[in-house]
Design an enzyme around this catalytic site. Structure first.
Site, PDB file in Angstrom:
ATOM      1  N   HIS A  62       0.779  -1.239   0.000  1.00 18.54           N
ATOM      2  CA  HIS A  62       0.000   0.000   0.000  1.00 18.54           C
ATOM      3  C   HIS A  62       0.802   1.277   0.000  1.00 18.54           C
ATOM      4  O   HIS A  62       0.237   2.366  -0.055  1.00 18.54           O
ATOM      5  CB  HIS A  62      -0.906   0.059   1.237  1.00 18.54           C
ATOM      6  CG  HIS A  62      -2.151  -0.748   1.101  1.00 18.54           C
ATOM      7  ND1 HIS A  62      -3.307  -0.243   0.566  1.00 18.54           N
ATOM      8  CD2 HIS A  62      -2.409  -2.034   1.410  1.00 18.54           C
ATOM      9  CE1 HIS A  62      -4.232  -1.186   0.567  1.00 18.54           C
ATOM     10  NE2 HIS A  62      -3.716  -2.291   1.070  1.00 18.54           N
ATOM     11  N   LYS A  77       0.382  14.634   1.753  1.00 15.13           N
ATOM     12  CA  LYS A  77      -0.917  14.969   1.147  1.00 15.13           C
ATOM     13  C   LYS A  77      -1.057  16.475   0.921  1.00 15.13           C
ATOM     14  O   LYS A  77      -1.990  16.937   0.268  1.00 15.13           O
ATOM     15  CB  LYS A  77      -2.062  14.437   2.022  1.00 15.13           C
ATOM     16  CG  LYS A  77      -2.138  12.901   2.036  1.00 15.13           C
ATOM     17  CD  LYS A  77      -3.281  12.427   2.921  1.00 15.13           C
ATOM     18  CE  LYS A  77      -3.408  10.913   3.031  1.00 15.13           C
ATOM     19  NZ  LYS A  77      -4.144  10.303   1.916  1.00 15.13           N
ATOM     20  N   LYS A 119     -14.376   8.535  -5.056  1.00 10.66           N
ATOM     21  CA  LYS A 119     -15.696   8.830  -4.485  1.00 10.66           C
ATOM     22  C   LYS A 119     -16.202  10.178  -5.006  1.00 10.66           C
ATOM     23  O   LYS A 119     -17.376  10.313  -5.375  1.00 10.66           O
ATOM     24  CB  LYS A 119     -15.618   8.888  -2.949  1.00 10.66           C
ATOM     25  CG  LYS A 119     -15.145   7.611  -2.277  1.00 10.66           C
ATOM     26  CD  LYS A 119     -14.815   7.877  -0.793  1.00 10.66           C
ATOM     27  CE  LYS A 119     -14.051   6.734  -0.181  1.00 10.66           C
ATOM     28  NZ  LYS A 119     -13.403   7.103   1.097  1.00 10.66           N
TER      29      LYS A 119
HETATM   30  C1  LIG Z   1     -12.160   7.161   1.512  1.00 12.44           C
HETATM   31  C2  LIG Z   1     -11.742   7.521   2.880  1.00 12.44           C
HETATM   32  C3  LIG Z   1     -10.392   7.749   3.173  1.00 12.44           C
HETATM   33  C4  LIG Z   1      -9.307   7.723   2.123  1.00 12.44           C
HETATM   34  O1  LIG Z   1      -9.144   9.037   1.614  1.00 12.44           O
HETATM   35  P1  LIG Z   1      -7.893   9.435   0.701  1.00 12.44           P
HETATM   36  O2  LIG Z   1      -8.187  10.846   0.315  1.00 12.44           O
HETATM   37  O3  LIG Z   1      -7.879   8.520  -0.472  1.00 12.44           O
HETATM   38  O4  LIG Z   1      -6.684   9.318   1.545  1.00 12.44           O
HETATM   39  C5  LIG Z   1     -10.050   8.088   4.473  1.00 12.44           C
HETATM   40  N1  LIG Z   1     -10.986   8.181   5.442  1.00 12.44           N
HETATM   41  C6  LIG Z   1     -12.283   7.980   5.192  1.00 12.44           C
HETATM   42  C7  LIG Z   1     -13.269   8.116   6.305  1.00 12.44           C
HETATM   43  C8  LIG Z   1     -12.719   7.630   3.912  1.00 12.44           C
HETATM   44  O5  LIG Z   1     -14.016   7.422   3.682  1.00 12.44           O
END
Ligand SMILES: *Cc1c(COP(=O)(O)O)cnc(C)c1O
Length: 812
Positions: free
Chosen positions: A356, A550, A656
């Protein structure tokens, strides 16, 4: 699919309520109503659950066990109703009882047994496996306390324990008859029995592992798989009593606590390796219990141990469950009496591994001394795996000692889990194309050239059932209205929406769906923070763990810059924007906590400055988690995916957002690249260094952030603003951020990408002004998001890694 009508649902619900509460429905609290509904839904699930297990036992089809230290499930009620196909009936039945289903859904505690993307991926995978009729089950830890609850107090993060089980958990079922013993410490002695060497583990400390099972309901297919989470307990209560009689009650209690500590807390850090003994205990605890239990089950139903690898697959989510490899070897050797070569063939054929991250600070390496003491027999097995493997290396790489040392499992007094995971499995996958390439060509290149056939890519995905159908009802309705409902079972059918994206009428509707979701979020923001935001402004969102790579700091600097511009020219023509942040910092991660403070100080300053209040607002939403993500994502216009290129292995929130019709502003990192490839450069805004440039800087140097600071006045101004009291009376509050960017030369190229990022944001502003064009872009993103459903990902795992494709085809 469950066949039940509104009337009988209503009756059943009233009966269930009375049964568990002993009082009339009309007098009860909403929480009691939620509980009754949860219990009723669980009853509906029970029969399919039993039938699914019966079917698996009688057909003997291949079972997949997904081992993961984290499962970030969020709430379960809404998804269970959706997947059972009774959400509308339930909604209407409750309405007649003057109950709003949404009010009850909101009372469910998130099941937050994960940090972020990795744990959420495991949850999406469970949903997809069940919905695709794949016999796939989860195995993990039932943490008594999930990921901490975040409160923002005076602009800083405060961590509160997440006591998620306080009110009970209607979904889980404790299985006393499925307990296992896990052995820690002690010694290993050898015995010669009839000329055969036997290894006996003695004087160990036995820990009881008790499973709690949660049903995972497939979408309208009557498949119910199992998530099994293990809880640690003392083996016998007699221990306590005997100690008590000797007056050593406190000692017994202390012991009990030390045992239960194993499944007490989730480690709240997703990218930092911590060499803590308790973490190693957690890993072996759930892996040993899990492997023992699946083999016991397999044998009870007549399985032949020599065919184990044909009948089951064990997948390890990152290196955390890597001990499944030596644990399976231990069982095959010591308990089944198989020769090494046979045990090794079965083990490697059974196990597959997902990598990962390439962040080196996340690589797990256990000190040999600790490892050996805690797991003496497992250590012996790891030693032998290493010896045999190194012999192969010696034969291939004669005299190349550095290379061999680099590839070894045991070296420098450490056990390297990633190397063990690669050597002991038949498949190693990365989670997006770029990430897999970097694994093969850079991070694991030696291992890749030695085992080229093991490496493959499986780009991550998200379940469109939770992240579109359940969480964005209005958009789902519009999609059904335009393209029908085939996309529910076949998410790539969302492509049919592409032609509608050009239709003005549909564009209007798409805009009003987004507008409605933004109004709802605006209301939530007002309730949570007391900040009034304008639903006609651009909702510009960065929600994810707070981490330097990030680059929330890059986002901060451009907001600070925009603020400067507006102060200089109050008439500057911009589309109003609302900047929304959310995310937790690891409690020990100083820079991340400072980043939260910076965001909150920027918010305080800007939101209280009447000169800009019509144009920009900044909001940090406390306690980011799955249920909050569902509310934010459907209301987002701009999705911030701005990690330093090469650092974000895949990302899943990017998917998403896209599926909910947001436009992505992104670096060419992780799955952003694949999103770009799907929608083309016209429908995403890309900026920043390429992976080649980043890797080149890391290798050869040549980047000096100070030069950029000196030569770009916009940057100099915002960096100076960190230290001049503009955002906080304490001039030193953001010193760590200043030093990170200037003194320590900005490891993540924030200043380097600043200019390009500003330009990309100006492009967003420009694009948003053409309302119809913008909606067309949103529609194209939705239309091309189907490939990022975790159904596609899981089918790739099933056919490419687990070998369960035939079963899927038969059932289709
Ligand atoms: C999808 C999700 C993540 C992952 O987010 P990234 O922006 O891809 O790091 C982290 N926390 C929650 C609650 C999520 O739903």
């Amino acid at each position: 699919m469950l066949t039940i009508d509104k009337h009988s649902f209503k009756k059943a619900y009233e009966k269930k309520y009375l049964e568990i509460n002993g009082e009339e429905l009309s007098t009860g609290s909403n929480y009691k109503k939620y509980e009754a509904l949860g219990n009723l839904v669980r009853d509906y699930v029970a029969e399919s659950w039993m039938n699914t297990n019966k079917k698996y036992n009688s057909t003997g089809e291949k079972q997949v066990y997904y081992f993961s230290m984290e499962f970030l499930l969020g709430r379960l009620l809404g998804d269970a109703l959706l997947n059972l196909g009774i959400r509308d009936i339930c909604n209407e039945a409750l309405k007649e009882l003057n109950i709003d289903l949404k009010d009850l859904e909101d009372l469910e505690q998130d099941q937050g047994l994960g940090n972020g993307g990795l744990g959420r991926l495991a949850a999406c995978f469970l949903d997809s496996m069940a919905s695709l009729n794949i016999a796939g089950h989860g195995c993990g830890i039932r943490y008594k306390y999930g990921f901490f609850e975040q409160k923002i107090v005076n602009g800083s993060q405060v961590e509160v324990p997440d006591n998620w089980l306080r009110e009970g958990n209607v979904w889980e079922k404790r299985k006393n008859d499925k307990r296992e013993i896990v052995k820690f410490g002690g010694e290993v002695i050898t015995q010669n029995i009839n000329g055969k060497i036997k290894f006996l583990h003695i004087n160990y400390e036995p820990i009881l592992a008790v499973p709690y099972d949660t049903p995972i309901v497939g979408y309208e297919n009557e498949t119910v798989n199992t998530l099994r989470l293990w809880s640690a307990e003392t083996v016998s209560n007699e221990f306590d009593f005997s100690s008590f009689s000797r007056g050593e009650f406190l000692k017994a209690l202390e012991y009990k606590n030390s045992v239960e500590a194993i499944s007490q807390v989730l480690y709240p850090d997703d990218t930092q390796y911590e060499g803590k003994m308790l973490r190693l205990k957690q890993q072996y605890f759930f892996v040993s219990a899990g492997v023992q239990s699946v083999i016991r089950h397999f044998k009870r139903h007549g399985g032949d141990i020599l065919e184990l690898d044909e009948k089951m697959a064990i997948h390890i989510n990152d290196t955390h469950p890597t001990l499944a490899i030596p644990e399976l070897m231990r069982i095959l050797l010591d308990e089944e009496g198989l020769p090494w070569e046979v045990a090794w063939r079965i083990t490697t054929n059974t196990i597959s591994y997902t990598n990962h991250t390439i962040l080196s600070e996340a690589l797990e390496k256990w000190p040999v001394d600790m490892f050996k003491k805690l797991l003496p027999r497992i250590y012996m097995i790891v030693q032998e795996i290493n010896e045999r493997y190194c012999t192969e290396l010696w034969n291939s790489y004669i005299g190349q000692w550095d290379k061999i040392a680099h590839m070894a499992i045991l070296a420098d007094g450490q056990v390297r889990m990633a190397n063990l995971a690669v050597v002991g499995s038949h498949s190693v996958n990365g989670v997006a194309k770029l990430h897999t390439e970097i694994l093969k060509k850079q991070e694991m290149s030696d291992l890749y050239y030695f085992y080229p056939n093991k490496f493959n890519n499986k780009t991550n995905g998200i379940t469109h059932r939770r992240w579109l159908i359940k969480s964005n009802k209005e958009l789902t309705y519009l999609l059904k209205e335009t393209i029908g409902d085939s996309f529910i079972k076949h998410p790539t059918d969302l492509e049919k929406f592409e032609i509608f994206a050009k239709n003005k009428d549909v564009q209007e509707k798409l805009a009003s769906v987004k507008r409605l979701n933004k109004e709802k979020l605006a209301k939530t923001i007002y309730e949570m923070k007391g900040i009034k935001v304008n639903p006609d402004s651009i909702f510009d969102v960065q929600i994810k763990r707070i981490h330097a790579y990030k680059r929330q700091i890059l986002n901060c600097l451009r907001i600070m810059h925009l603020y400067n511009e507006l102060l200089k020219d109050p008439n500057k023509d911009i589309v109003p924007r609302t900047f929304i942040f959310g995310g937790k910092a690891a409690p020990s991660y100083y820079l991340a906590k400072k980043t939260i403070e910076l965001i909150n100080s920027i918010a305080d300053t800007i939101n209280n400055d009447p000169r800009v209040s019509e144009k920009i607002k900044v909001v940090f939403l406390d306690n980011y988690r799955v249920s909050l993500a569902e509310q934010i994502i459907r209301a987002t216009d701009v999705s911030e995916q701005i990690s330093t290129t090469t650092k974000e292995a895949s990302g899943t929130s990017n998917m998403k957002f896209m599926m909910n019709g947001a436009i992505t502003i992104a670096t060419l990192d992780g799955a952003n690249i694949e999103i770009r490839d799907e929608v083309s450069d016209d429908n995403i805004v890309i900026f920043g260094l390429t992976s080649k440039e980043v890797l080149d800087y890391y290798k050869n140097g040549g980047y000096l952030s100070y030069d950029i600071y000196r030569s770009d006045i916009r940057i100099k101004n915002v960096i100076d603003d960190l230290m001049n009291g503009k955002y906080h009376y304490d001039n030193n509050r953001f010193k760590a951020i200043y030093e990170n960017l200037i003194t320590y030369n900005d490891e993540f190229f924030v200043l380097k990408d600043f200019d390009d990022y500003i330009r990309a944001q100006e492009k967003i502003d420009y694009l948003y002004r053409d309302k119809y064009k913008w909606q067309e872009m949103c529609g194209i993103n939705i239309a091309h998001s189907g490939i990022f459903s975790s159904d596609r990902t899981i089918l790739e795992y099933a056919t490419g890694i687990w070998g369960t494709e035939l079963v899927y085809k038969n059932l289709k």
